[in-house]
Enzyme design. Structure first.
Site, PDB file in Angstrom:
ATOM      1  N   ASN A  13       5.267   9.771  -4.560  1.00 20.39           N
ATOM      2  CA  ASN A  13       3.810   9.709  -4.377  1.00 20.39           C
ATOM      3  C   ASN A  13       3.272  11.139  -4.263  1.00 20.39           C
ATOM      4  O   ASN A  13       3.538  11.844  -3.294  1.00 20.39           O
ATOM      5  CB  ASN A  13       3.546   8.891  -3.100  1.00 20.39           C
ATOM      6  CG  ASN A  13       2.078   8.802  -2.738  1.00 20.39           C
ATOM      7  OD1 ASN A  13       1.309   9.725  -2.943  1.00 20.39           O
ATOM      8  ND2 ASN A  13       1.693   7.676  -2.171  1.00 20.39           N
ATOM      9  N   LYS A  16       1.328  12.108  -1.068  1.00 24.66           N
ATOM     10  CA  LYS A  16       2.193  12.330   0.099  1.00 24.66           C
ATOM     11  C   LYS A  16       2.954  13.649  -0.028  1.00 24.66           C
ATOM     12  O   LYS A  16       3.070  14.397   0.939  1.00 24.66           O
ATOM     13  CB  LYS A  16       3.259  11.238   0.160  1.00 24.66           C
ATOM     14  CG  LYS A  16       2.865   9.981   0.838  1.00 24.66           C
ATOM     15  CD  LYS A  16       4.148   9.176   1.004  1.00 24.66           C
ATOM     16  CE  LYS A  16       3.898   7.771   1.406  1.00 24.66           C
ATOM     17  NZ  LYS A  16       5.130   7.008   1.534  1.00 24.66           N
ATOM     18  N   GLU A  39      13.857  -0.155  -3.485  1.00 23.66           N
ATOM     19  CA  GLU A  39      12.926  -1.247  -3.236  1.00 23.66           C
ATOM     20  C   GLU A  39      12.641  -1.310  -1.754  1.00 23.66           C
ATOM     21  O   GLU A  39      13.567  -1.227  -0.935  1.00 23.66           O
ATOM     22  CB  GLU A  39      13.565  -2.560  -3.680  1.00 23.66           C
ATOM     23  CG  GLU A  39      13.192  -2.908  -5.105  1.00 23.66           C
ATOM     24  CD  GLU A  39      13.417  -4.374  -5.341  1.00 23.66           C
ATOM     25  OE1 GLU A  39      12.564  -5.181  -4.918  1.00 23.66           O
ATOM     26  OE2 GLU A  39      14.464  -4.686  -5.913  1.00 23.66           O
ATOM     27  N   ASP A  68       7.539   5.801   5.437  1.00 20.83           N
ATOM     28  CA  ASP A  68       6.835   4.605   5.051  1.00 20.83           C
ATOM     29  C   ASP A  68       5.557   4.588   5.865  1.00 20.83           C
ATOM     30  O   ASP A  68       5.551   4.977   7.042  1.00 20.83           O
ATOM     31  CB  ASP A  68       7.666   3.350   5.311  1.00 20.83           C
ATOM     32  CG  ASP A  68       7.123   2.175   4.505  1.00 20.83           C
ATOM     33  OD1 ASP A  68       6.752   2.381   3.333  1.00 20.83           O
ATOM     34  OD2 ASP A  68       7.059   1.059   5.032  1.00 20.83           O
ATOM     35  N   SER A  69       4.493   4.193   5.210  1.00 24.94           N
ATOM     36  CA  SER A  69       3.207   4.246   5.881  1.00 24.94           C
ATOM     37  C   SER A  69       2.348   3.090   5.414  1.00 24.94           C
ATOM     38  O   SER A  69       2.680   2.414   4.442  1.00 24.94           O
ATOM     39  CB  SER A  69       2.522   5.585   5.571  1.00 24.94           C
ATOM     40  OG  SER A  69       2.551   5.839   4.174  1.00 24.94           O
ATOM     41  N   PHE A 147      -5.834  10.521  -1.030  1.00 24.17           N
ATOM     42  CA  PHE A 147      -5.244   9.511  -1.908  1.00 24.17           C
ATOM     43  C   PHE A 147      -5.342   8.146  -1.207  1.00 24.17           C
ATOM     44  O   PHE A 147      -5.810   8.049  -0.067  1.00 24.17           O
ATOM     45  CB  PHE A 147      -3.786   9.863  -2.242  1.00 24.17           C
ATOM     46  CG  PHE A 147      -2.841   9.753  -1.074  1.00 24.17           C
ATOM     47  CD1 PHE A 147      -2.764  10.742  -0.113  1.00 24.17           C
ATOM     48  CD2 PHE A 147      -2.023   8.627  -0.921  1.00 24.17           C
ATOM     49  CE1 PHE A 147      -1.907  10.634   0.975  1.00 24.17           C
ATOM     50  CE2 PHE A 147      -1.153   8.510   0.162  1.00 24.17           C
ATOM     51  CZ  PHE A 147      -1.099   9.516   1.118  1.00 24.17           C
ATOM     52  N   LYS A 170      -8.045  16.792   7.296  1.00 23.78           N
ATOM     53  CA  LYS A 170      -7.283  15.537   7.373  1.00 23.78           C
ATOM     54  C   LYS A 170      -6.059  15.735   8.268  1.00 23.78           C
ATOM     55  O   LYS A 170      -5.691  14.879   9.061  1.00 23.78           O
ATOM     56  CB  LYS A 170      -6.870  15.061   5.972  1.00 23.78           C
ATOM     57  CG  LYS A 170      -6.063  13.758   6.027  1.00 23.78           C
ATOM     58  CD  LYS A 170      -5.685  13.147   4.699  1.00 23.78           C
ATOM     59  CE  LYS A 170      -4.814  11.907   4.907  1.00 23.78           C
ATOM     60  NZ  LYS A 170      -4.285  11.306   3.693  1.00 23.78           N
ATOM     61  N   ARG A 176       0.283  10.957   9.209  1.00 25.84           N
ATOM     62  CA  ARG A 176       1.424  11.682   8.639  1.00 25.84           C
ATOM     63  C   ARG A 176       1.601  13.034   9.338  1.00 25.84           C
ATOM     64  O   ARG A 176       2.719  13.467   9.608  1.00 25.84           O
ATOM     65  CB  ARG A 176       1.196  11.880   7.127  1.00 25.84           C
ATOM     66  CG  ARG A 176       2.415  12.375   6.373  1.00 25.84           C
ATOM     67  CD  ARG A 176       2.316  12.112   4.876  1.00 25.84           C
ATOM     68  NE  ARG A 176       2.295  10.692   4.618  1.00 25.84           N
ATOM     69  CZ  ARG A 176       1.178  10.006   4.353  1.00 25.84           C
ATOM     70  NH1 ARG A 176       0.021  10.625   4.254  1.00 25.84           N
ATOM     71  NH2 ARG A 176       1.239   8.715   4.174  1.00 25.84           N
TER      72      ARG A 176
HETATM   73  P1  IMP Z   1       4.410   3.728   0.996  1.00 25.01           P
HETATM   74  O1  IMP Z   1       4.508   4.450   2.314  1.00 25.01           O
HETATM   75  O2  IMP Z   1       4.906   4.535  -0.149  1.00 25.01           O
HETATM   76  O3  IMP Z   1       4.968   2.332   1.063  1.00 25.01           O
HETATM   77  O4  IMP Z   1       2.875   3.556   0.655  1.00 25.01           O
HETATM   78  C1  IMP Z   1       1.971   3.221   1.631  1.00 25.01           C
HETATM   79  C2  IMP Z   1       0.599   2.940   1.064  1.00 25.01           C
HETATM   80  O5  IMP Z   1      -0.294   3.063   2.174  1.00 25.01           O
HETATM   81  C3  IMP Z   1       0.153   3.954   0.018  1.00 25.01           C
HETATM   82  O6  IMP Z   1       0.249   3.449  -1.285  1.00 25.01           O
HETATM   83  C4  IMP Z   1      -1.301   4.162   0.357  1.00 25.01           C
HETATM   84  O7  IMP Z   1      -2.066   3.255  -0.370  1.00 25.01           O
HETATM   85  C5  IMP Z   1      -1.397   3.823   1.830  1.00 25.01           C
HETATM   86  N1  IMP Z   1      -1.405   5.069   2.597  1.00 25.01           N
HETATM   87  C6  IMP Z   1      -0.403   5.621   3.327  1.00 25.01           C
HETATM   88  N2  IMP Z   1      -0.787   6.793   3.860  1.00 25.01           N
HETATM   89  C7  IMP Z   1      -2.041   6.988   3.432  1.00 25.01           C
HETATM   90  C8  IMP Z   1      -2.974   8.060   3.640  1.00 25.01           C
HETATM   91  O8  IMP Z   1      -2.725   9.086   4.284  1.00 25.01           O
HETATM   92  N3  IMP Z   1      -4.165   7.883   3.058  1.00 25.01           N
HETATM   93  C9  IMP Z   1      -4.493   6.790   2.342  1.00 25.01           C
HETATM   94  N4  IMP Z   1      -3.670   5.798   2.087  1.00 25.01           N
HETATM   95  C10 IMP Z   1      -2.436   5.892   2.636  1.00 25.01           C
END
Ligand code: IMP
Length: 194
Positions: A13, A16, A39, A68-69, A147, A170, A176
């Site tokens: 990403n 990120k 996955e 993961d977020s 994003f 931010k 994060r």
């Molecule tokens: P993952 O952590 O790759 O599973 O993705 C988490 C999803 O949460 C991302 O695709 C974003 O859509 C959303 N997300 C996580 N952190 C943020 C952030 O800092 N800003 C906006 N969206 C976030």
């Protein structure tokens, strides 16, 4: 060449990755991006972060972080949470889908962003660092920065969404940044080369 220890960031990403490059700039490590493409089958942020970090560690032989977020809406019982990246085929549709699910729900739409970082170093137990940012989801898209769900996430006391903030701003508030701060303050990165 550099003699700083290398640290893999397991993510594909770009939003990120850009944030981690900034957040860990002074950490004394050389960051290497690597998408472990695992996955996300875990049931918690920590499990998914572990899957990403440990896959990157096994494939590279280097210490790795995975994160993961997600965003959680209080009125939706924490939804979408760990499913935040899977609400639709692209971010525009994911954001629209979240707003659709909130139609008819009285505002304010209280929400929080959560981030869990897993640090997987060869021969060591995986460690976890967590951060959160509380705020509110708003129905109109504001700002082009950041994003993901940034343009609909309003940060209390600032009058701005993450989409309207510079990276520096931010970083003062984000989940994060809070998780990265916990990682930095743990001293774990300094011990990577021991
Ligand atoms: P993952 O952590 O790759 O599973 O993705 C988490 C999803 O949460 C991302 O695709 C974003 O859509 C959303 N997300 C996580 N952190 C943020 C952030 O800092 N800003 C906006 N969206 C976030």
């Amino acid at each position: 060449m550099t003699d700083r220890p290398r640290l893999v960031i397991a993510s594909g990403n770009t939003g990120k990755l850009r944030e981690y490059r900034d957040l860990l700039a002074g950490a004394g490590v050389e960051l290497v991006a690597f998408d472990s493409e695992v996955e996300e089958v875990g049931e918690t942020y920590a499990e998914n972060a572990r899957l990403k970090a440990e896959a990157a560690r096994s494939r590279s032989g280097l210490p790795a972080i995975g994160d993961d977020s997600g965003i959680e809406l209080e009125a939706l019982g924490g939804f979408p949470g760990i499913r935040s990246a899977r609400l639709g085929p692209n971010q525009k549709e994911r954001t629209a889908e979240l707003l659709r699910r909130l139609e008819g729900v009285p505002r304010p739409w209280k929400a929080r962003f959560v981030c869990v970082i897993a640090l997987a170093a060869p021969g060591r137990e995986t460690r976890f660092f967590e951060g959160e940012c509380r705020g509110e989801v708003v129905p109109e898209w504001r700002g082009e920065a950041g994003f993901g769900y940034d343009p609909i996430f309003l940060v209390p006391g600032t009058g701005k969404t993450f989409g309207e903030m510079s990276p520096e701003e931010k970083r003062k508030h984000s989940h994060r940044a809070a998780a990265a701060k916990a990682l930095l303050e743990s001293g774990a990165l300094e011990r990577l080369s021991d």
